[in-house]
Design an enzyme around this catalytic site. Structure first.
Site, PDB file in Angstrom:
ATOM      1  N   TYR A 101       0.859  -1.193   0.000  1.00  0.00           N
ATOM      2  CA  TYR A 101       0.000   0.000   0.000  1.00  0.00           C
ATOM      3  C   TYR A 101       0.893   1.240   0.000  1.00  0.00           C
ATOM      4  CZ  TYR A 101      -3.022   3.732   1.640  1.00  0.00           C
ATOM      5  OH  TYR A 101      -3.695   4.923   1.739  1.00  0.00           O
ATOM      6  N   GLU A 189      -3.000   7.489  -4.309  1.00  0.00           N
ATOM      7  CA  GLU A 189      -3.003   6.257  -3.505  1.00  0.00           C
ATOM      8  C   GLU A 189      -2.892   5.068  -4.449  1.00  0.00           C
ATOM      9  OE1 GLU A 189      -5.784   5.069   0.114  1.00  0.00           O
ATOM     10  OE2 GLU A 189      -6.687   4.474  -1.787  1.00  0.00           O
TER      11      GLU A 189
END
Ligand code: GDP
Ligand code: MN
Length: 382
Positions: A101, A189
């Site tokens: 992530y 992101e």
């Protein structure tokens, strides 16, 4: 402005972040051809501006063009958290060895950029972050200095990303940060950023929010919005400078100021009706704006009555009334219009309607009365 995954990936590619090759498709046939062109296994991915597509069934692996077409048929039209899927992204499937992530945001409080990196990316990142906050490494970045190579490595090591490919992950972080800054993003992101079984680092998903106030620096950005395959009514409203959101009731709402429009929606539901839209003409709307607002509503076949609720401040009620008269004279308005005018020049506005629109609009004194009348005229109920 939020981008679709595929648009974010196109920007990533330009900044040197590796992304899988893919094609946009809006029909099962297009998905089939895309799969043929790409060859081998592909992933068919719903393009909606909301996360959790995987869990909702909006992301499917296909091993043949035929299977890609079948998945496309199933995913198109699907509702994912209130977003209807109209666009697909078909991309070459990746062999995932590990899911990371990564995000870059602005930490306003700290007046710095904030990087977050985790070795435990993938569809359960929220649960990971909640149960084990330590698993997500946070690092502030001085916006003047930027992300230094040292910091990029630090993120990789502290997050515990694969050591053998540390240079590649650090390079991907550096490129993503550059994209974040150069493109004036509020958010970049990537979940997951993957390690492939061939030892490559690839952005498998993208979530990019562009700062709309920086659009003047990016002449290419409006094209992203046009590619949105926006609802035609919403597109028309936006072109007219109106703030419009489609809802699912039958009472068309026009008001000035987001707060007033929100309360109008509430009052309409309070008296048992449901609004077909949110439409804010903004502060200082002139007569043209009101005419355009009514024209936009004529495009929506679900509207059965319209409620114009204006509280004049910088907006002048006489101009609003002029706009209504122009719309009545020049457009075919298929529904009754209830008008409540209050505030600046309300009396003048009411007089104009009384003289020039008598019998063609239903005047109302208060918001409650206006809502009741409009809901009645729309046939009541939902
Ligand atoms: P999201 O659920 O909306 O965040 O969509 P993502 O693009 O992140 O995809 C969700 C999940 O689908 C990923 O975490 C992967 O596990 C899986 N996935 C997506 N693309 C591929 C791929 O090319 N190969 C494989 N094996 N899995 C994929
Ligand atoms: Mn994702």
């Amino acid at each position: 402005m939020d981008l679709f995954e595929y648009q974010g990936k196109q920007l990533f590619a330009r900044s040197g972040v590796p992304v899988p090759e893919g094609r946009v498709a809006v029909t099962p046939d297009e998905a089939r051809s895309a799969a043929e062109e790409l060859g081998g296994r592909v992933v068919v991915k719903a393009q909606v501006q909301v996360g959790g597509r995987g869990k909702a069934g909006g992301i499917k692996l296909a091993s043949s063009p035929e299977e890609a077409a079948q998945h496309a048929a199933a995913i198109l039209g699907m509702d994912i958290k209130g977003h209807t899927v109209r666009i697909l992204w078909v991309e070459r499937a990746s062999a995932i060895a590990d899911e990371y992530y990564v995000s870059f945001t602005l930490d306003r409080g700290a007046k710095q950029h904030l990087a977050m990196v985790s070795a435990r990316g993938g569809m359960d990142i929220e649960a990971v972050a909640a149960e084990d906050p330590e698993a997500v490494v946070r690092l502030h970045i001085d916006p003047v200095v930027g992300l230094t190579p040292w910091q990029a490595s630090e993120l990789v090591y502290r997050a515990g990303l694969d050591r053998g490919t540390a240079r590649l992950s650090a390079a991907a972080l550096a490129s993503l940060y550059r994209a974040f800054v150069d493109l004036d993003c509020d958010l970049v992101e990537v979940n997951p950023l993957i390690l492939t079984s061939d030892g490559e680092i690839v952005a498998l998903d993208s979530k990019v929010t562009l700062d709309s106030s920086a659009f003047f620096r990016h002449p290419e950005f409006p094209a992203f919005r046009e590619a949105f395959a926006e609802d035609p009514i919403e597109a028309m409203a936006r072109e007219a400078g109106l703030n419009f959101i489609k809802l699912d009731g039958s009472v068309g709402i026009i008001g000035n100021g987001a707060g007033l429009v929100m309360s109008t929606l509430d009052v309409v539901s309070l008296v048992g009706g449901a609004a077909s839209n949110f439409l804010d003409v903004g502060g200082g709307a002139g007569s043209d704006t009101i005419t355009s607002a009514l024209r936009v509503l004529t495009e929506d076949p679900t509207v059965r009555a319209v409620l114009v609720n204006i509280f004049g401040g910088i907006t002048r009620c006489d101009l609003v009334a002029r706009g209504i008269v122009t719309a009545l004279d020049s457009l075919e308005l298929p529904w009754p219009i209830v008008v409540r005018l209050d505030g600046t020049n309300a009396e003048e506005g009411r007089a104009i309607l009384g003289e020039e629109a008598a019998g063609r609009v239903v005047p109302a004194e208060t918001m409650l009365e206006a809502a009741r009348t409009a809901v009645d005229l729309a046939g009541g109920g939902r």
